[in-house]
Design an enzyme around this catalytic site. Sequence first.
Site: not given
Length: 231
Positions: A108-109
Site C-alpha cells: 500500500d501507499k
Amino acid sequence: MLPGNSQRLNKYLALALGISRREADLLIEKGSVCVNGVTAQLGLQVSSSDHITVNNKEIPLAPTKYTYLLLNKPAGYVCSRRSQGDTPTIYDLLPLPLKHLKSVGRLDKDSSGLIILTNDGDFAHRMTHPQYRKTKVYRIRLDRDLEPLHQQMISDIGITLDDGRSQLTLAKLRDGNLREWQVTMSEGRNRQIRRTFAALGYTVVRLDRTNFGNYSLGDIKRGLYHQINIQ
C-alpha cells in the site's frame, strides 16, 4: 523475436501482456484473440509479421525475453500505473523500457520495501497464488508497545478479521523493544498486517517488506532497483 521466427501464440501473448500462459489460453478459448483477422485457435504458431489483436485491440510486438526486477519501494508511492492525483507511482522510478513490467503483488501507499516486477505471468502466478504459500517477511513499528497477551493472540491463536482469521509469526527485532517487530506470513490479503494490529487497538506506523519467497532486498537502496536472472 526475429522476423520469420515463430512461437506458440499463448507464449507470445504471455510475454506481450505479462500474463500466464494459462490466462493466454483462456483468452484464446473465449475467442478474444484474432491473428490476421481470423479468430485464433489453441496451439497456433505466430511470428513477428502477424497482426494480433485481443478484444479488437492491437497487441504490440512481444519482447524477446522475460525480465525480473527487485525494487525497493519508498513509502508514499502506489503500485499502480495510473497516477492518483499528485501521488507518484512505482513506475515513476523506472526508465521507459521497463515501464511495461507488472508488479508481483502490492504494497500500500504507506508501506515500503521489496516489490518484484516482471513480464513473466507464470512466475507472477507462482509467487502470488495461495496454493504456493510464498513466505513474506516484514519489519514493522507500532505506535505503542505490544502487550505480551496480544503477541500471543496474534502468533498462537490468530485474530478474526472480516475476511477470515489472520495468524502472523512475530519476532522481536531488538531485546526490550516492544514496538518494533519482524512479521512473517504466507498469505497476502489486503492490508492484512495493518488490520490485524488495528483489531487490537494498535497502529502500524512503519511497514517495510524485506523478503518475498526466495528474494530479498539485500543492499538495494530506497527508490532503486536491481535486475535479476531467474533460472
